[in-house]
Design an enzyme around this catalytic site. Structure first.
Site, PDB file in Angstrom:
ATOM      1  N   ASP A   1       0.783  -1.245   0.000  1.00 46.20           N
ATOM      2  CA  ASP A   1       0.000   0.000   0.000  1.00 46.20           C
ATOM      3  C   ASP A   1       0.811   1.289   0.000  1.00 46.20           C
ATOM      4  OD1 ASP A   1      -2.666  -0.910  -0.135  1.00 46.20           O
ATOM      5  OD2 ASP A   1      -2.518  -1.621   1.927  1.00 46.20           O
TER       6      ASP A   1
ATOM      7  N   ASP B   1      -6.869  -3.608  -5.897  1.00 41.68           N
ATOM      8  CA  ASP B   1      -6.499  -2.324  -5.289  1.00 41.68           C
ATOM      9  C   ASP B   1      -5.054  -1.938  -5.609  1.00 41.68           C
ATOM     10  OD1 ASP B   1      -8.183  -4.169  -3.922  1.00 41.68           O
ATOM     11  OD2 ASP B   1      -8.294  -2.899  -2.166  1.00 41.68           O
TER      12      ASP B   1
ATOM     13  N   THR C   1     -12.522 -13.493  -3.290  1.00 45.34           N
ATOM     14  CA  THR C   1     -12.751 -12.149  -2.766  1.00 45.34           C
ATOM     15  C   THR C   1     -12.304 -12.106  -1.320  1.00 45.34           C
ATOM     16  OG1 THR C   1     -14.276 -10.291  -2.722  1.00 45.34           O
ATOM     17  CG2 THR C   1     -15.103 -12.357  -1.804  1.00 45.34           C
TER      18      THR C   1
ATOM     19  N   ARG D   1     -15.909  -0.976  -4.853  1.00 39.54           N
ATOM     20  CA  ARG D   1     -14.669  -0.186  -4.793  1.00 39.54           C
ATOM     21  C   ARG D   1     -13.584  -0.815  -5.660  1.00 39.54           C
ATOM     22  NH1 ARG D   1     -14.721   0.690   0.068  1.00 39.54           N
ATOM     23  NH2 ARG D   1     -13.122  -0.663   0.898  1.00 39.54           N
TER      24      ARG D   1
ATOM     25  N   TRP E   1     -11.153   0.918  -8.291  1.00 42.37           N
ATOM     26  CA  TRP E   1      -9.671   0.859  -8.328  1.00 42.37           C
ATOM     27  C   TRP E   1      -9.206   0.440  -9.723  1.00 42.37           C
ATOM     28  CZ3 TRP E   1      -8.926   3.730  -4.537  1.00 42.37           C
ATOM     29  CH2 TRP E   1      -9.135   3.435  -3.201  1.00 42.37           C
TER      30      TRP E   1
HETATM   31  N1  GLY Z   1      -7.406  -1.117  -0.333  1.00 42.03           N
HETATM   32  C1  GLY Z   1      -8.369  -1.502   0.594  1.00 42.03           C
HETATM   33  C2  GLY Z   1      -9.767  -1.097   0.303  1.00 42.03           C
HETATM   34  O1  GLY Z   1     -10.097  -0.593  -0.747  1.00 42.03           O
HETATM   35  O2  GLY Z   1     -10.573  -1.303   1.169  1.00 42.03           O
END
Ligand code: GLY
Length: 396
Positions: free
Chosen positions: A116, A175, A235, A247, A251
């Site tokens: 991250d 992500d 998932t 989400r 991403w």
């Molecule tokens: N990267 C973690 C989320 O989108 O929750």
């Protein structure tokens, strides 16, 4: 029943016309007012957090801002939001807090425990450098890109997302596309050429394995770290292995649009356009364009929304509008505009001094994990502010 249907048609038509008719002048006012509001609102947030932690969310039942340590993946969003607010308002109190929180997270530049670092260091120091051009910020970004690149696994041709999580062997989550921006940027701004090569390899591997024929994305692909063989498609935060976690689709859309901007490789643009098609044509995307937390939750419409997904998607669509033409471009900008107008409405937007000092309500972090359901989230605010800035810079 007929009356109910008729009123839905009238409301739908009216809200479509209302969005389409929002003039440049009105959008300009909306954006100006939002940054002025954010300037005031974040002073509440600023006062609600301890000096060594970052704001994450708000627990309304306890009236408490939830904070996280600086090694949490979200530590760059608060400083990044502050920089974007300062850029528009020139408020020195906001700038001081932005600088204070950058110093707090600087030590993350050597962090290598997960993938991250792009979120943590580019959303923060990236905005700081863009606005100030202070070379010390650039050095920190280049060092962070080096640290992130150590997570590249040649056998997988991808960056390993997590070391230990559930039973995964070599997990890569969608992500992770977001962390590539820092790697390519570093390489194009005096850093090591290798970091861009890693980002490109990762984007190509993800394109090959993460997508279904309809261009929706799996959340986690688990690889054999040595051979790169796909072990499973799963998932972690979505409704099911075969569902489209909202989400995650955001991403993906943002990631491939950004990779096209940075590399001008047409296959990334084509991927982004196909992902946009999946999102925008999805029958469960509500009329107000704020997605439910997962496009395939069978309990829709009785499930939480995810305002963070809307903020990310609107920011990405505005950028995709930069690379497309005609009706297609108009559609991307129109939907993004609608998302921004609705996120600014009282249904999703906090009042001054409320919501713990966050801007937006109604985001969902990890529903199956029973975590952060229908709450404010710092990254929803960040991408909302970024989208407003993009709209102002590109379309007013
Ligand atoms: N990267 C973690 C989320 O989108 O929750």
């Amino acid at each position: 029943m007929i009356l109910q249907k008729l009123s839905i048609i009238i409301i739908t038509t009216f809200s479509f016309i209302a969005t389409a008719q929002t003039s440049k002048k009105e959008m300009s006012k909306l954006i100006h007012d939002e940054f002025q509001f954010a300037d005031k609102q974040y002073k509440y947030l600023m006062k609600a957090i301890p000096q060594d932690k970052m704001p994450q969310s708000y627990k309304a039942s306890e009236g408490k801002v939830v904070t996280k340590d600086i090694s949490w993946w979200c530590s760059g969003f608060y400083p990044g939001s502050l920089w974007m607010i300062y850029e528009q308002t020139k408020d020195l109190e906001i700038k001081k807090e932005a600088e204070r929180t950058l110093s707090l997270i600087e030590s993350n530049k050597t962090f290598t425990r997960d993938h991250d670092l792009g979120f943590m260091m580019f959303c923060s120091f990236g905005n700081a450098y863009r606005i100030t051009k202070d070379p010390k910020y650039k050095e920190i970004i280049l060092a962070s890109a080096e640290s992130l690149s150590t997570r590249f696994r040649p056998g997988m041709q991808a960056i390993l997302s997590w070391d230990k999580m559930a039973d995964f062997k070599g997990p890569v989550i969608i992500d992770n596309m977001m962390n590539l921006e820092m790697l390519v940027w570093a390489s194009q701004n005096g850093g090591n050429k290798k970091t861009a090569e890693i980002a490109i390899a990762h984007a190509n591997t993800t394109m090959k394995n993460h997508f279904r024929p309809d261009y929706s994305s799996y959340h986690v692909i688990d690889y054999d770290k040595n051979s790169g063989k796909v072990l499973s498609k799963k998932t972690f935060q979505g409704y099911s292995d075969s569902s489209a976690w909202a989400r995650g689709q955001g991403w993906a859309l943002y990631g491939y649009t950004m990779m096209y901007r940075l590399t001008k490789d047409e296959k990334y643009l084509s991927q982004a356009r196909n992902i946009a098609k999946f999102i925008l044509n999805n029958p469960t995307l509500p009329e107000d364009k704020i997605p439910y937390w997962d496009f395939n939750d069978p309990k829709i419409p009785n499930v939480p929304r995810d305002a963070s997904a809307a903020a990310i998607i609107s920011s990405a669509l505005l950028e995709l509008g930069q690379f497309t033409k005609g009706e297609e471009k108009k559609n991307y900008i129109g939907v993004a505009k609608k998302m921004l107008i609705n996120l600014s409405s009282e249904k999703y937007h906090a009042k001054l001094g409320e919501n713990g000092g966050f801007l937006l309500m109604h985001s969902t972090g990890g529903l199956p994990l029973n975590s952060e359901i229908d709450v404010p989230l710092i990254y929803a605010d960040y991408y909302f502010l970024e989208a407003l800035k993009r709209y102002k810079d590109w379309y007013l």
